[in-house]
Scaffold this motif. Structure first.
Motif, PDB file in Angstrom:
ATOM      1  N   VAL A 381      -2.798  21.609 -17.871  1.00 49.02           N
ATOM      2  CA  VAL A 381      -1.865  20.619 -18.403  1.00 49.02           C
ATOM      3  C   VAL A 381      -0.921  20.244 -17.271  1.00 49.02           C
ATOM      4  CG1 VAL A 381      -0.059  20.141 -20.086  1.00 49.02           C
ATOM      5  CG2 VAL A 381      -2.039  21.542 -20.739  1.00 49.02           C
ATOM      6  N   ILE A 382      -0.963  18.980 -16.852  1.00 51.88           N
ATOM      7  CA  ILE A 382      -0.175  18.531 -15.702  1.00 51.88           C
ATOM      8  C   ILE A 382       0.610  17.285 -16.082  1.00 51.88           C
ATOM      9  CG2 ILE A 382      -0.273  17.616 -13.344  1.00 51.88           C
ATOM     10  CD1 ILE A 382      -2.801  19.261 -12.925  1.00 51.88           C
ATOM     11  N   ASP A 383       1.892  17.295 -15.796  1.00 54.31           N
ATOM     12  CA  ASP A 383       2.742  16.127 -16.028  1.00 54.31           C
ATOM     13  C   ASP A 383       2.769  15.314 -14.723  1.00 54.31           C
ATOM     14  OD1 ASP A 383       4.608  14.252 -16.761  1.00 54.31           O
ATOM     15  OD2 ASP A 383       6.335  15.587 -16.498  1.00 54.31           O
ATOM     16  N   MET A 384       2.126  14.154 -14.751  1.00 55.91           N
ATOM     17  CA  MET A 384       2.086  13.301 -13.558  1.00 55.91           C
ATOM     18  C   MET A 384       2.794  11.984 -13.896  1.00 55.91           C
ATOM     19  SD  MET A 384       1.322  13.194 -10.446  1.00 55.91           S
ATOM     20  CE  MET A 384       0.372  14.694 -10.354  1.00 55.91           C
ATOM     21  N   PRO A 385       4.059  11.838 -13.494  1.00 56.74           N
ATOM     22  CA  PRO A 385       4.847  10.680 -13.929  1.00 56.74           C
ATOM     23  C   PRO A 385       4.471   9.357 -13.270  1.00 56.74           C
ATOM     24  CG  PRO A 385       6.145  12.074 -12.466  1.00 56.74           C
ATOM     25  CD  PRO A 385       4.861  12.810 -12.724  1.00 56.74           C
ATOM     26  N   VAL A 386       3.766   9.401 -12.151  1.00 60.43           N
ATOM     27  CA  VAL A 386       3.369   8.157 -11.484  1.00 60.43           C
ATOM     28  C   VAL A 386       1.925   8.286 -11.003  1.00 60.43           C
ATOM     29  CG1 VAL A 386       5.699   7.576 -10.716  1.00 60.43           C
ATOM     30  CG2 VAL A 386       4.206   8.898  -9.223  1.00 60.43           C
ATOM     31  N   SER A 387       1.299   7.153 -10.766  1.00 66.88           N
ATOM     32  CA  SER A 387      -0.083   7.145 -10.294  1.00 66.88           C
ATOM     33  C   SER A 387      -0.129   7.211  -8.770  1.00 66.88           C
ATOM     34  CB  SER A 387      -0.798   5.879 -10.773  1.00 66.88           C
ATOM     35  OG  SER A 387      -0.261   4.733 -10.116  1.00 66.88           O
ATOM     36  N   PHE A 388      -1.291   7.573  -8.259  1.00 68.37           N
ATOM     37  CA  PHE A 388      -1.493   7.599  -6.811  1.00 68.37           C
ATOM     38  C   PHE A 388      -1.389   6.188  -6.241  1.00 68.37           C
ATOM     39  CE2 PHE A 388      -4.439   8.167  -3.053  1.00 68.37           C
ATOM     40  CZ  PHE A 388      -3.597   9.007  -2.348  1.00 68.37           C
ATOM     41  N   THR A 389      -1.936   5.220  -6.966  1.00 63.64           N
ATOM     42  CA  THR A 389      -1.851   3.828  -6.517  1.00 63.64           C
ATOM     43  C   THR A 389      -0.403   3.376  -6.440  1.00 63.64           C
ATOM     44  OG1 THR A 389      -3.984   3.372  -7.552  1.00 63.64           O
ATOM     45  CG2 THR A 389      -2.633   1.472  -6.983  1.00 63.64           C
ATOM     46  N   MET A 390       0.405   3.817  -7.400  1.00 64.08           N
ATOM     47  CA  MET A 390       1.830   3.472  -7.370  1.00 64.08           C
ATOM     48  C   MET A 390       2.495   4.073  -6.137  1.00 64.08           C
ATOM     49  SD  MET A 390       4.352   1.927  -8.809  1.00 64.08           S
ATOM     50  CE  MET A 390       3.953   1.680 -10.543  1.00 64.08           C
ATOM     51  N   LEU A 391       2.183   5.324  -5.827  1.00 63.71           N
ATOM     52  CA  LEU A 391       2.765   5.965  -4.642  1.00 63.71           C
ATOM     53  C   LEU A 391       2.360   5.226  -3.375  1.00 63.71           C
ATOM     54  CD1 LEU A 391       2.251   9.745  -5.510  1.00 63.71           C
ATOM     55  CD2 LEU A 391       4.408   8.495  -5.465  1.00 63.71           C
ATOM     56  N   ALA A 474       8.887  -2.539 -18.980  1.00 66.12           N
ATOM     57  CA  ALA A 474       8.470  -3.580 -19.918  1.00 66.12           C
ATOM     58  C   ALA A 474       9.371  -4.805 -19.809  1.00 66.12           C
ATOM     59  CB  ALA A 474       8.478  -3.028 -21.341  1.00 66.12           C
ATOM     60  N   GLU A 475      10.667  -4.571 -19.695  1.00 69.06           N
ATOM     61  CA  GLU A 475      11.614  -5.681 -19.574  1.00 69.06           C
ATOM     62  C   GLU A 475      11.366  -6.454 -18.278  1.00 69.06           C
ATOM     63  OE1 GLU A 475      16.480  -6.394 -19.958  1.00 69.06           O
ATOM     64  OE2 GLU A 475      15.634  -4.362 -19.859  1.00 69.06           O
ATOM     65  N   ILE A 476      11.100  -5.742 -17.210  1.00 71.25           N
ATOM     66  CA  ILE A 476      10.819  -6.406 -15.929  1.00 71.25           C
ATOM     67  C   ILE A 476       9.514  -7.186 -16.000  1.00 71.25           C
ATOM     68  CG2 ILE A 476      10.315  -5.978 -13.485  1.00 71.25           C
ATOM     69  CD1 ILE A 476      12.072  -3.413 -13.776  1.00 71.25           C
ATOM     70  N   GLN A 477       8.523  -6.607 -16.666  1.00 71.92           N
ATOM     71  CA  GLN A 477       7.233  -7.295 -16.789  1.00 71.92           C
ATOM     72  C   GLN A 477       7.391  -8.587 -17.581  1.00 71.92           C
ATOM     73  OE1 GLN A 477       4.765  -5.866 -15.144  1.00 71.92           O
ATOM     74  NE2 GLN A 477       3.090  -7.258 -15.649  1.00 71.92           N
ATOM     75  N   ASP A 478       8.232  -8.572 -18.598  1.00 74.21           N
ATOM     76  CA  ASP A 478       8.484  -9.791 -19.380  1.00 74.21           C
ATOM     77  C   ASP A 478       9.070 -10.895 -18.491  1.00 74.21           C
ATOM     78  OD1 ASP A 478       7.528  -8.701 -21.701  1.00 74.21           O
ATOM     79  OD2 ASP A 478       9.499  -8.108 -22.482  1.00 74.21           O
ATOM     80  N   VAL A 479       9.952 -10.499 -17.583  1.00 68.24           N
ATOM     81  CA  VAL A 479      10.538 -11.481 -16.662  1.00 68.24           C
ATOM     82  C   VAL A 479       9.458 -12.089 -15.772  1.00 68.24           C
ATOM     83  CG1 VAL A 479      12.045 -11.708 -14.637  1.00 68.24           C
ATOM     84  CG2 VAL A 479      12.854 -10.502 -16.675  1.00 68.24           C
ATOM     85  N   ILE A 513       1.857 -12.120  -5.590  1.00 69.41           N
ATOM     86  CA  ILE A 513       2.976 -11.192  -5.376  1.00 69.41           C
ATOM     87  C   ILE A 513       2.582 -10.108  -4.384  1.00 69.41           C
ATOM     88  CG2 ILE A 513       4.358  -9.388  -6.482  1.00 69.41           C
ATOM     89  CD1 ILE A 513       4.435 -11.140  -8.990  1.00 69.41           C
ATOM     90  N   TYR A 514       1.431  -9.472  -4.621  1.00 68.90           N
ATOM     91  CA  TYR A 514       1.031  -8.357  -3.763  1.00 68.90           C
ATOM     92  C   TYR A 514       0.645  -8.829  -2.366  1.00 68.90           C
ATOM     93  CZ  TYR A 514       1.446  -4.842  -7.353  1.00 68.90           C
ATOM     94  OH  TYR A 514       1.975  -3.982  -8.283  1.00 68.90           O
ATOM     95  N   GLN A 515      -0.020  -9.957  -2.273  1.00 69.44           N
ATOM     96  CA  GLN A 515      -0.455 -10.426  -0.950  1.00 69.44           C
ATOM     97  C   GLN A 515       0.723 -10.894  -0.096  1.00 69.44           C
ATOM     98  OE1 GLN A 515      -3.454 -13.356  -1.930  1.00 69.44           O
ATOM     99  NE2 GLN A 515      -4.677 -11.828  -3.026  1.00 69.44           N
ATOM    100  N   VAL A 516       1.696 -11.534  -0.703  1.00 70.76           N
ATOM    101  CA  VAL A 516       2.837 -12.059   0.056  1.00 70.76           C
ATOM    102  C   VAL A 516       3.865 -10.962   0.327  1.00 70.76           C
ATOM    103  CG1 VAL A 516       4.773 -13.666   0.000  1.00 70.76           C
ATOM    104  CG2 VAL A 516       2.510 -14.411  -0.787  1.00 70.76           C
ATOM    105  N   LEU A 517       4.143 -10.120  -0.686  1.00 74.65           N
ATOM    106  CA  LEU A 517       5.212  -9.137  -0.532  1.00 74.65           C
ATOM    107  C   LEU A 517       4.768  -7.823   0.103  1.00 74.65           C
ATOM    108  CD1 LEU A 517       7.167  -9.522  -3.908  1.00 74.65           C
ATOM    109  CD2 LEU A 517       7.443 -10.791  -1.764  1.00 74.65           C
ATOM    110  N   ARG A 525       0.606  -2.243 -12.157  1.00 80.52           N
ATOM    111  CA  ARG A 525       1.441  -3.130 -12.963  1.00 80.52           C
ATOM    112  C   ARG A 525       2.788  -3.314 -12.259  1.00 80.52           C
ATOM    113  NH1 ARG A 525       1.029  -4.896 -18.152  1.00 80.52           N
ATOM    114  NH2 ARG A 525       2.916  -5.210 -19.368  1.00 80.52           N
ATOM    115  N   PHE A 526       3.130  -4.570 -11.955  1.00 78.38           N
ATOM    116  CA  PHE A 526       4.254  -4.813 -11.063  1.00 78.38           C
ATOM    117  C   PHE A 526       5.588  -4.435 -11.702  1.00 78.38           C
ATOM    118  CE2 PHE A 526       7.105  -7.368  -8.322  1.00 78.38           C
ATOM    119  CZ  PHE A 526       6.671  -6.881  -7.097  1.00 78.38           C
ATOM    120  N   GLY A 527       5.681  -4.558 -13.017  1.00 77.07           N
ATOM    121  CA  GLY A 527       6.920  -4.150 -13.673  1.00 77.07           C
ATOM    122  C   GLY A 527       7.197  -2.675 -13.454  1.00 77.07           C
ATOM    123  N   SER A 528       6.159  -1.835 -13.524  1.00 74.05           N
ATOM    124  CA  SER A 528       6.324  -0.396 -13.286  1.00 74.05           C
ATOM    125  C   SER A 528       6.704  -0.135 -11.842  1.00 74.05           C
ATOM    126  CB  SER A 528       5.025   0.335 -13.631  1.00 74.05           C
ATOM    127  OG  SER A 528       4.684   0.128 -14.984  1.00 74.05           O
TER     128      SER A 528
END
Length: 547
Positions: A381-391, A474-479, A513-517, A525-528
């Motif tokens: 049982v492992i708590d992993m708060p973020v993904s490797f791709t996110m890191l 979620a709020e950021i993703q809505d924006v 977004i990803y290519q320019v920034l 997911r960019f909001g995350s």
């Protein structure tokens, strides 16, 4: 993480019932062995894997052991662990060195040792191991031990020289004509004229000789041939004086050891009936087989130990965990897969996704979940708060030079998180920084924003500035959606629930977004991402790239 549901009153019964119909490929193979025992009962089942130490062991070699271990565990579940099992990793280190690998130092120094058994070739790497074969065997064993496999190691040189194969070699001399009847139809006319299943080891040069035999004396257990010095020699087939050609060797080893299961690559598939027939000629039942597809390098070429293309075991473990490698081996073994650095991030994230699902699954789905097979029925049982791709994207946005940079973002996202509270996350952070420096940073390709993209990113800059700094993903993703919807280029009327008044948003917006920034083709997911990286930092990034 969600806790696993409470055990039933009869956990073993539920597990066994689910195993009987489990569709995961290790169970399909294990059921074949169960049926085999019904035909021919025995007290012990032998699983075998083969290794040709003509080059450094690569991940495909590890894959055979990992996959066979999964079948072995499934078999133990099906039989309530009442049948003893063994896993034997057999190294064909008595084979002659037919060519010098490309990835060894001082290749010219090995030229005098061509066609000598690999355990008679000097070790080009130096160190404590006396031969090239011993060195490569040690590399394989070191990793298998590190991973914790339950196995026994066997050396062909030891088995031939110690007499462990003597009985089957004498049987092969007795059945010489029957073996030739199996082999000759598989060979071309020229090869038929000189072929022999026995390969003498020259007393003169020490080389493995591919020469026709002048005589085979089954009663004396000897073969006669012309040696390299032109003299006629007679050698016993026992004691390591000769070895078998590789196809008869396969079948003879199965017969000698009583192997019940062995998997091998697709390049062996056409020869499998030959191996089986040789085994039968020598009086044994061939093992159950499993044929897997071969791994390919980044150019779609077959991975070769002698070429050293593709990934090594150590290379994968520099950038990702053993569990992610085991997952890659579990998935679709009968499909050809590219084995290169760019497959690592997906494998890492998929492993933790499967692990997160496991506790809430019923037994049917648990036994189809790769982590059950990777961890032999006991996933952690492992708590992993973020993904490797996110890191990786955090590292890319911040040009992280060390782990402290990423920990700064993580502590803001998960208060109190540390390497002590989340040791697996700490491992992932280390992998991410190393992977970023090796593969992401050198290949970042930023492109300028066109007029439409510039306007959209400027609007995003302003919209993010209105949000509180602690806004959630979620709020950021809505924006992000609200900024893109009015722009015709990014409208997607085919999206689920889209209307002309409220169109969906196409992936083109997020790609931009990803290519320019970030100089990346895609990302999470960019909001995350913004939630962890920070709204002020993201606005600064937009301003920098547009500037």
């Amino acid at each position: 993480m969600t806790l696993a549901p409470a055990p039933t009153e009869d956990l073993a019964h539920d597990l066994r019932a689910a195993a009987e119909t489990a569709s995961a490929w290790p169970f399909e193979e294990a059921r074949k062995i169960v049926e085999r025992l019904k035909r021919k009962p025995k007290d012990e089942v032998l699983f075998e894997t083969g290794y040709g130490p003509s080059g450094l062991p690569h991940i495909g070699t590890f894959g055979e052991v990992a996959r066979t271990t999964m079948v072995r565990h499934a078999f133990r579940v099906l039989t309530d662990d009442k049948v003893k099992t063994r896993l034997l990793c057999f190294s064909d280190d008595m084979d002659g060195m037919r060519k010098i690998p490309d990835n060894v130092p001082d290749r010219a120094a090995l030229e005098p040792y061509l066609q000598m058994p690999l355990t008679s070739v000097p070790n080009p790497f130096g160190g404590d191991y006396p031969s090239f074969g011993d060195h490569n065997n040690a590399m394989l064993r070191r990793f298998l031990d590190t991973f914790g496999f339950d196995y026994e190691f066997a050396s062909a040189t030891d088995y031939y020289k110690s007499g462990k194969l003597d009985a089957v070699l004498l049987k092969a001399a007795e059945k010489y004509d029957a073996i030739m009847d199996v082999m000759l139809p598989t060979l071309g006319e020229e090869r038929q004229a000189t072929y022999s299943p026995f390969l003498p080891i020259s007393p003169t040069s020490g080389r493995v000789l591919y020469v026709p035999l002048k005589a085979v004396d089954a009663k004396a257990g000897t073969v006669t041939f012309t040696d390299e010095d032109g003299a006629e020699k007679t050698l016993p087939v026992t004691g390591g004086a000769v070895k078998l050609q590789w196809k008869p060797d396969f079948g003879a080893r199965w017969a000698a050891l009583g192997v019940d299961f062995e998997m091998f690559g697709k390049d062996h598939q056409t020869n499998a009936p030959v191996y089986d027939r040789i085994c039968e000629v020598l009086g044994a039942e061939p093992p159950e087989h499993y044929v897997y597809e071969l791994f390919l390098d980044q150019n779609g070429q077959k991975i070769s130990k002698s070429k050293g293309n593709g990934l090594t075991i150590d290379e994968w473990l520099t950038y990702a965990s053993p569990e992610s490698l085991a997952l890659y081996m579990f998935q679709s073994p009968r499909s050809a897969k590219k084995l290169h650095f760019d497959v690592i991030p997906k494998a890492v994230d998929e492993y933790f996704n499967f692990l997160a699902r496991y506790p809430s699954q019923d037994w049917k789905n648990r036994l189809g979940n790769p982590v059950w097979h990777i961890h032999s029925g006991n996933p952690p049982v492992i708590d992993m708060p973020v993904s490797f791709t996110m890191l990786l994207n955090l590292a890319s946005a911040s040009n992280a030079e060390d782990e402290d940079v990423l920990w700064g973002f993580l502590r803001r996202h998960v208060p109190g998180v540390s390497s002590e509270t989340h040791p697996k996350l700490a491992e992932l952070v280390g992998y991410a920084v190393r992977y970023f420096k090796a593969f992401v940073e050198p290949n970042k390709r930023f492109r300028p924003a066109d007029d439409v993209e510039r306007g959209a990113l400027e609007a995003l800059y302003e919209a993010l500035g209105v949000l509180p700094e602690d806004a959630g993903a979620a709020e950021i993703q809505d924006v992000l959606y609200d900024v893109a919807r009015p722009i015709p280029r990014y409208q997607d009327l085919k999206a689920k629930g889209a209307t002309p008044e409220k169109p969906g948003v196409s992936v083109e917006w997020f790609n931009a977004i990803y290519q320019v920034l970030l100089g990346e083709q895609r990302g999470p997911r960019f909001g995350s991402f913004v939630e962890i990286y920070g709204i002020p930092e993201t606005r600064a990034l937009i301003k920098e790239k547009l500037g």
